[in-house]
Motif scaffolding. Structure first.
Motif, PDB file in Angstrom:
ATOM      1  N   ASN A  50      -3.309  -3.795   0.153  1.00  0.00           N
ATOM      2  CA  ASN A  50      -3.456  -2.501   0.774  1.00  0.00           C
ATOM      3  C   ASN A  50      -4.698  -1.840   0.967  1.00  0.00           C
ATOM      4  OD1 ASN A  50      -0.669  -2.322   1.134  1.00  0.00           O
ATOM      5  ND2 ASN A  50      -0.355  -1.216  -0.785  1.00  0.00           N
ATOM      6  N   VAL A  51      -5.608  -2.124   0.116  1.00  0.00           N
ATOM      7  CA  VAL A  51      -7.070  -1.686   0.412  1.00  0.00           C
ATOM      8  C   VAL A  51      -7.617  -2.371   1.306  1.00  0.00           C
ATOM      9  CG1 VAL A  51      -9.361  -1.503  -0.790  1.00  0.00           C
ATOM     10  CG2 VAL A  51      -7.343  -0.541  -1.905  1.00  0.00           C
ATOM     11  N   LYS A  52      -7.457  -3.680   1.298  1.00  0.00           N
ATOM     12  CA  LYS A  52      -8.011  -4.617   2.353  1.00  0.00           C
ATOM     13  C   LYS A  52      -7.590  -4.127   3.802  1.00  0.00           C
ATOM     14  CE  LYS A  52      -8.951  -9.003   1.705  1.00  0.00           C
ATOM     15  NZ  LYS A  52      -8.608 -10.553   1.604  1.00  0.00           N
ATOM     16  N   GLU A  53      -6.206  -4.025   3.944  1.00  0.00           N
ATOM     17  CA  GLU A  53      -5.608  -3.688   5.183  1.00  0.00           C
ATOM     18  C   GLU A  53      -5.895  -2.338   5.589  1.00  0.00           C
ATOM     19  OE1 GLU A  53      -1.318  -4.229   4.398  1.00  0.00           O
ATOM     20  OE2 GLU A  53      -1.642  -6.384   4.461  1.00  0.00           O
ATOM     21  N   PHE A 104      -7.331   9.109  -0.148  1.00  0.00           N
ATOM     22  CA  PHE A 104      -6.151   9.925  -0.325  1.00  0.00           C
ATOM     23  C   PHE A 104      -5.195   9.956   0.966  1.00  0.00           C
ATOM     24  CE2 PHE A 104      -9.218  12.142   2.307  1.00  0.00           C
ATOM     25  CZ  PHE A 104      -8.473  12.877   3.385  1.00  0.00           C
ATOM     26  N   ALA A 105      -5.440   8.919   1.907  1.00  0.00           N
ATOM     27  CA  ALA A 105      -4.382   8.916   3.119  1.00  0.00           C
ATOM     28  C   ALA A 105      -3.697   7.309   2.694  1.00  0.00           C
ATOM     29  CB  ALA A 105      -5.008   8.917   3.999  1.00  0.00           C
ATOM     30  N   ARG A 106      -4.070   6.596   1.714  1.00  0.00           N
ATOM     31  CA  ARG A 106      -3.300   5.225   1.707  1.00  0.00           C
ATOM     32  C   ARG A 106      -2.215   5.246   1.164  1.00  0.00           C
ATOM     33  NH1 ARG A 106      -8.471   2.824  -0.807  1.00  0.00           N
ATOM     34  NH2 ARG A 106      -9.560   3.077   0.971  1.00  0.00           N
ATOM     35  N   TYR A 119      -1.385  -6.167  -5.286  1.00  0.00           N
ATOM     36  CA  TYR A 119      -0.953  -5.285  -4.150  1.00  0.00           C
ATOM     37  C   TYR A 119      -1.736  -4.317  -3.946  1.00  0.00           C
ATOM     38  CZ  TYR A 119       2.406  -1.831  -2.199  1.00  0.00           C
ATOM     39  OH  TYR A 119       3.055  -0.982  -1.355  1.00  0.00           O
ATOM     40  N   ILE A 120      -2.266  -3.511  -4.666  1.00  0.00           N
ATOM     41  CA  ILE A 120      -3.584  -2.734  -4.514  1.00  0.00           C
ATOM     42  C   ILE A 120      -4.633  -3.259  -3.782  1.00  0.00           C
ATOM     43  CG2 ILE A 120      -5.280  -1.299  -5.492  1.00  0.00           C
ATOM     44  CD1 ILE A 120      -3.216  -0.633  -7.746  1.00  0.00           C
ATOM     45  N   LEU A 163      -8.620   9.350  -7.474  1.00  0.00           N
ATOM     46  CA  LEU A 163      -7.771   8.029  -7.079  1.00  0.00           C
ATOM     47  C   LEU A 163      -8.068   6.674  -7.571  1.00  0.00           C
ATOM     48  CD1 LEU A 163      -6.964   9.472  -3.473  1.00  0.00           C
ATOM     49  CD2 LEU A 163      -5.438   9.724  -5.460  1.00  0.00           C
ATOM     50  N   ASN A 164      -9.273   6.453  -7.561  1.00  0.00           N
ATOM     51  CA  ASN A 164      -9.830   5.025  -8.146  1.00  0.00           C
ATOM     52  C   ASN A 164      -9.457   4.950  -9.423  1.00  0.00           C
ATOM     53  OD1 ASN A 164     -10.784   4.408  -5.612  1.00  0.00           O
ATOM     54  ND2 ASN A 164     -12.598   4.951  -6.054  1.00  0.00           N
ATOM     55  N   ASP A 165      -9.580   6.146 -10.420  1.00  0.00           N
ATOM     56  CA  ASP A 165      -9.086   6.081 -11.881  1.00  0.00           C
ATOM     57  C   ASP A 165      -7.578   6.034 -11.929  1.00  0.00           C
ATOM     58  OD1 ASP A 165     -11.463   6.457 -12.494  1.00  0.00           O
ATOM     59  OD2 ASP A 165     -11.658   8.477 -12.945  1.00  0.00           O
ATOM     60  N   ALA A 166      -6.840   6.515 -11.068  1.00  0.00           N
ATOM     61  CA  ALA A 166      -5.391   6.448 -11.068  1.00  0.00           C
ATOM     62  C   ALA A 166      -5.070   5.094 -10.935  1.00  0.00           C
ATOM     63  CB  ALA A 166      -4.767   7.486  -9.869  1.00  0.00           C
ATOM     64  N   GLN A 167      -5.560   4.333 -10.073  1.00  0.00           N
ATOM     65  CA  GLN A 167      -5.202   3.037  -9.572  1.00  0.00           C
ATOM     66  C   GLN A 167      -5.897   2.037 -10.826  1.00  0.00           C
ATOM     67  OE1 GLN A 167      -7.673   1.692  -6.338  1.00  0.00           O
ATOM     68  NE2 GLN A 167      -6.417   2.458  -4.763  1.00  0.00           N
ATOM     69  N   LYS A 168      -6.858   2.394 -11.505  1.00  0.00           N
ATOM     70  CA  LYS A 168      -7.241   1.673 -12.833  1.00  0.00           C
ATOM     71  C   LYS A 168      -5.960   1.941 -13.891  1.00  0.00           C
ATOM     72  CE  LYS A 168     -12.115   1.960 -12.115  1.00  0.00           C
ATOM     73  NZ  LYS A 168     -13.371   2.792 -12.437  1.00  0.00           N
ATOM     74  N   ILE A 169      -5.541   3.084 -13.827  1.00  0.00           N
ATOM     75  CA  ILE A 169      -4.206   3.359 -14.865  1.00  0.00           C
ATOM     76  C   ILE A 169      -3.081   2.526 -14.327  1.00  0.00           C
ATOM     77  CG2 ILE A 169      -2.566   5.177 -15.557  1.00  0.00           C
ATOM     78  CD1 ILE A 169      -5.018   7.345 -15.137  1.00  0.00           C
TER      79      ILE A 169
END
Length: 122
Positions: free
Chosen positions: A110-113, A120-122, A106-107, A89-95
């Protein structure tokens, strides 16, 4: 004698390191990251145009990657059990950020919130 059984039991437990066996058609981590990134982009597109069909978009992504839905599901379950899903999932965020640098804000928001929510649940 008790110690012998305890030691034997400990060895048996440690030798079973994987919860589940890898599926027959395991999708590579890199390809899973790419697929999940495309799913996320399609999901955001669906938020902009609610009348769009997310199911067809999902099928389109899998068809383009030449991956069966069952293979994706089995690979996803395997990566959850093996603990590798967060890395994927972290690699998907990098993509996603590589495709659209504006998505980083935006990412990060959302990660901070959702700090206490698993990736996998975000």
């Amino acid at each position: 004698m008790k110690n012998f059984f305890l030691i034997l039991f400990s060895i048996l437990v440690m030798s079973c390191s994987q919860l589940i066996d890898p599926p027959k058609n395991l999708i590579s981590k890199d390809e899973m990251s790419e697929i999940i990134a495309e799913f996320a982009v399609n999901d955001q597109f669906n938020n902009l145009l609610p009348q769009s069909d997310l199911e067809n978009a999902t099928r389109f992504v899998l068809k383009n990657k030449k991956v069966k839905a069952s293979d994706f599901t089995e690979s996803y379950k395997y990566y959850i059990a093996s603990g590798d899903l967060e890395e994927i999932l972290n690699d998907a965020q990098k993509i996603i950020v590589a495709k659209d640098p504006a998505a980083k804000d935006y990412i990060d928001k959302n990660v901070k919130e959702n700090q206490n929510v698993p990736a996998f649940a975000r």
